[in-house]
Design a protein around this motif. Structure first.
Motif, PDB file in Angstrom:
ATOM      1  N   PHE A 111       5.976  17.443  -5.312  1.00  0.00           N
ATOM      2  CA  PHE A 111       5.858  16.346  -5.896  1.00  0.00           C
ATOM      3  C   PHE A 111       4.181  16.305  -7.151  1.00  0.00           C
ATOM      4  N   ASP A 112       3.177  16.740  -5.789  1.00  0.00           N
ATOM      5  CA  ASP A 112       2.523  17.135  -7.336  1.00  0.00           C
ATOM      6  C   ASP A 112       2.996  17.831  -8.303  1.00  0.00           C
ATOM      7  N   ARG A 113       3.918  18.158  -8.825  1.00  0.00           N
ATOM      8  CA  ARG A 113       4.712  18.668  -9.619  1.00  0.00           C
ATOM      9  C   ARG A 113       5.173  18.140 -10.607  1.00  0.00           C
ATOM     10  N   TYR A 114       5.780  16.694 -10.403  1.00  0.00           N
ATOM     11  CA  TYR A 114       5.805  16.304 -11.401  1.00  0.00           C
ATOM     12  C   TYR A 114       4.961  15.289 -11.589  1.00  0.00           C
ATOM     13  N   ALA A 115       4.015  14.961 -10.711  1.00  0.00           N
ATOM     14  CA  ALA A 115       2.161  14.139 -11.482  1.00  0.00           C
ATOM     15  C   ALA A 115       1.730  14.313 -10.399  1.00  0.00           C
ATOM     16  N   ASP A 116      -0.048  13.704 -10.890  1.00  0.00           N
ATOM     17  CA  ASP A 116      -0.846  13.767  -9.984  1.00  0.00           C
ATOM     18  C   ASP A 116      -1.114  12.758  -8.942  1.00  0.00           C
ATOM     19  N   ASN A 117      -0.105  11.689  -9.690  1.00  0.00           N
ATOM     20  CA  ASN A 117       0.248  10.718  -8.378  1.00  0.00           C
ATOM     21  C   ASN A 117       1.567  10.563  -7.601  1.00  0.00           C
ATOM     22  N   GLY A 118       2.266  11.442  -7.665  1.00  0.00           N
ATOM     23  CA  GLY A 118       3.138  11.890  -7.118  1.00  0.00           C
ATOM     24  C   GLY A 118       4.380  10.778  -7.166  1.00  0.00           C
ATOM     25  N   VAL A 119       4.192   9.865  -8.502  1.00  0.00           N
ATOM     26  CA  VAL A 119       4.784   8.419  -8.499  1.00  0.00           C
ATOM     27  C   VAL A 119       6.189   9.074 -10.095  1.00  0.00           C
ATOM     28  N   LEU A 120       7.399   8.826  -9.136  1.00  0.00           N
ATOM     29  CA  LEU A 120       8.452   9.080 -10.436  1.00  0.00           C
ATOM     30  C   LEU A 120       8.767   7.990 -11.039  1.00  0.00           C
ATOM     31  N   GLY A 121       8.468   7.370 -12.411  1.00  0.00           N
ATOM     32  CA  GLY A 121       8.869   6.131 -13.091  1.00  0.00           C
ATOM     33  C   GLY A 121       7.467   5.662 -12.628  1.00  0.00           C
ATOM     34  N   ASP A 122       7.689   3.490 -13.756  1.00  0.00           N
ATOM     35  CA  ASP A 122       6.244   2.429 -13.431  1.00  0.00           C
ATOM     36  C   ASP A 122       6.736   1.496 -12.592  1.00  0.00           C
ATOM     37  N   PRO A 123       5.910   1.626 -11.701  1.00  0.00           N
ATOM     38  CA  PRO A 123       6.239   0.628 -10.874  1.00  0.00           C
ATOM     39  C   PRO A 123       5.574  -0.847 -11.577  1.00  0.00           C
ATOM     40  N   ARG A 124       4.773  -0.807 -12.900  1.00  0.00           N
ATOM     41  CA  ARG A 124       4.158  -1.889 -12.797  1.00  0.00           C
ATOM     42  C   ARG A 124       5.429  -2.530 -13.039  1.00  0.00           C
ATOM     43  N   THR A 125       6.570  -2.593 -13.595  1.00  0.00           N
ATOM     44  CA  THR A 125       7.338  -2.856 -14.133  1.00  0.00           C
ATOM     45  C   THR A 125       8.082  -3.713 -12.449  1.00  0.00           C
ATOM     46  N   ALA A 126       7.858  -3.319 -11.419  1.00  0.00           N
ATOM     47  CA  ALA A 126       8.215  -3.469 -11.210  1.00  0.00           C
ATOM     48  C   ALA A 126       8.124  -5.353 -10.762  1.00  0.00           C
ATOM     49  N   THR A 127       9.103  -5.647  -9.348  1.00  0.00           N
ATOM     50  CA  THR A 127       9.690  -7.665  -9.091  1.00  0.00           C
ATOM     51  C   THR A 127       9.837  -7.716  -8.091  1.00  0.00           C
ATOM     52  N   ALA A 128       8.825  -8.917  -7.391  1.00  0.00           N
ATOM     53  CA  ALA A 128       9.670  -9.518  -5.961  1.00  0.00           C
ATOM     54  C   ALA A 128      10.756  -9.977  -6.143  1.00  0.00           C
ATOM     55  N   ALA A 129      11.353  -9.685  -7.312  1.00  0.00           N
ATOM     56  CA  ALA A 129      12.677 -10.892  -7.469  1.00  0.00           C
ATOM     57  C   ALA A 129      14.182  -9.890  -7.005  1.00  0.00           C
ATOM     58  N   ALA A 130      13.756  -8.734  -7.925  1.00  0.00           N
ATOM     59  CA  ALA A 130      14.471  -7.663  -7.977  1.00  0.00           C
ATOM     60  C   ALA A 130      14.022  -6.740  -6.642  1.00  0.00           C
ATOM     61  N   GLY A 131      13.353  -6.868  -6.087  1.00  0.00           N
ATOM     62  CA  GLY A 131      13.502  -6.357  -4.675  1.00  0.00           C
ATOM     63  C   GLY A 131      13.820  -6.695  -3.866  1.00  0.00           C
ATOM     64  N   GLU A 132      14.282  -8.692  -4.301  1.00  0.00           N
ATOM     65  CA  GLU A 132      15.208  -9.228  -3.239  1.00  0.00           C
ATOM     66  C   GLU A 132      16.168  -8.436  -3.311  1.00  0.00           C
ATOM     67  N   GLY A 133      17.047  -8.584  -4.760  1.00  0.00           N
ATOM     68  CA  GLY A 133      18.280  -8.061  -4.995  1.00  0.00           C
ATOM     69  C   GLY A 133      18.814  -7.221  -4.360  1.00  0.00           C
ATOM     70  N   ILE A 134      17.611  -5.910  -4.587  1.00  0.00           N
ATOM     71  CA  ILE A 134      18.106  -4.875  -3.900  1.00  0.00           C
ATOM     72  C   ILE A 134      18.366  -4.571  -2.910  1.00  0.00           C
ATOM     73  N   LEU A 135      17.108  -5.276  -2.475  1.00  0.00           N
ATOM     74  CA  LEU A 135      17.127  -5.570  -0.474  1.00  0.00           C
ATOM     75  C   LEU A 135      18.523  -6.226   0.347  1.00  0.00           C
ATOM     76  N   GLY A 136      19.557  -7.351  -0.451  1.00  0.00           N
ATOM     77  CA  GLY A 136      19.847  -8.494   0.165  1.00  0.00           C
ATOM     78  C   GLY A 136      21.515  -7.142  -0.490  1.00  0.00           C
ATOM     79  N   GLU A 137      21.728  -6.424  -0.855  1.00  0.00           N
ATOM     80  CA  GLU A 137      22.639  -5.358  -1.874  1.00  0.00           C
ATOM     81  C   GLU A 137      22.676  -4.638  -0.038  1.00  0.00           C
ATOM     82  N   VAL A 138      21.675  -4.367  -0.225  1.00  0.00           N
ATOM     83  CA  VAL A 138      21.342  -2.981   0.933  1.00  0.00           C
ATOM     84  C   VAL A 138      22.137  -3.483   2.111  1.00  0.00           C
ATOM     85  N   ILE A 139      21.077  -5.075   2.836  1.00  0.00           N
ATOM     86  CA  ILE A 139      21.892  -4.962   3.761  1.00  0.00           C
ATOM     87  C   ILE A 139      22.812  -5.703   4.043  1.00  0.00           C
ATOM     88  N   SER A 140      23.955  -6.383   2.828  1.00  0.00           N
ATOM     89  CA  SER A 140      25.523  -6.939   2.530  1.00  0.00           C
ATOM     90  C   SER A 140      25.938  -5.609   2.824  1.00  0.00           C
TER      91      SER A 140
END
Length: 270
Positions: free
Chosen positions: A229-258
């Motif tokens: 993953f260092d070949r993708y980026a120096d920080n190993g990140v894929l994407g832009d985590p600055r746009t993340a929100t807790a509300a979106a996370g609750e939706g993702i986890l809720g779907e997974v759990i269901s």
């Protein structure tokens, strides 16, 4: 000395490690489902903890077992969360800080050893929930191995994020997205925002055109190839985590759990 007999498992118990020996015997007699969370100890960019995959898998496992216990009458005491495995198959992260990789063979041996002992003890059903995608290939090998040695033992495994296609599709994602990106960060914000260093969330690889030819080819799902993953980026990140929100996370986890609760209800009928 004759051991005492019990007829009930304490109703508040959700964790296998909190059962007594007497309760374990009763859990086996009831055909209880065991759920094993697995993850990894690896870099997750500059803003997420090394244990992100374990934390998500453990959160989902406990939520699933809790919902199973609160469902149909008589379901309490029929599903338990095993102690988690917090190391995984992470050679692709080994050049980035914090990663502890145990490799595929040791991971397979660990999973199959646990499954063998549970099967030999009288349990019949095990669901492994992995927060780390790098474990999936090894879990497939373990599954095939168990078909050879314990064909009647039901061994299932599932990822976390991949079970939420609808919620994930609604995220504002960059062209390249994945590890430590919008989805994982949103989930961690929903589980425990205190574990996220929001001041240091930063984008990594976001566009295919920014990748070298081999890294770009590795983003094709099939045929499949891999890079560290260092070949993708120096920080190993894929994407832009600055746009993340807790509300979106609750939706993702809720779907997974269901999805997993519905699947486990079918497992419990076996």
């Amino acid at each position: 000395m004759t051991r005492p007999a019990i007829t009930e498992i304490r109703p508040h118990i959700r964790d296998y490690a909190e059962l007594t020996s007497l309760e374990v015997e009763l859990a086996k007699d009831r055909g209880s489902l065991l759920v094993l969370p697995v993850g990894a100890c690896e870099q997750h960019g500059d803003g997420l903890p090394l244990g992100t995959d374990n934390i998500r898998a453990d959160h989902v496992a406990h939520a699933v077992v809790e919902q199973l216990a609160g469902g149909a009458q008589g379901q309490a005491g029929r599903a338990f969360v095993l102690p988690s495995i917090d190391y995984g198959v992470s050679p692709h992260h080994r050049f980035l800080p914090g990663t502890i990789n145990i490799g595929p063979q040791l991971f397979i041996d660990l999973i199959t050893s646990i499954a063998h002992q549970l099967a030999d003890a009288g349990f019949a059903k095990l669901l492994v929930i992995t927060g780390h995608g790098g474990n999936l290939a090894s879990l497939g090998v373990a599954q095939q191995s168990l078909l050879e040695t314990h064909p009647d033992f039901v061994f299932a495994y599932a990822p976390v994020s991949a079970l939420a296609p609808e919620s994930t599709a609604a995220l504002p994602r960059t062209e390249v997205s994945g590890h430590c990106g919008e989805s994982e960060t949103s989930q961690m914000l929903a589980i425990d925002a205190h574990l996220v260093d929001t001041d240091h969330l930063s984008p990594g690889a976001t566009r295919l055109d920014d990748l070298d030819p081999r890294a770009r080819l590795s983003r094709t799902k099939s045929p499949s190839t891999a890079v560290t993953f260092d070949r993708y980026a120096d920080n190993g990140v894929l994407g832009d985590p600055r746009t993340a929100t807790a509300a979106a996370g609750e939706g993702i986890l809720g779907e997974v759990i269901s999805v997993l609760v519905s699947y486990c209800q079918e497992l419990q009928k076996l």
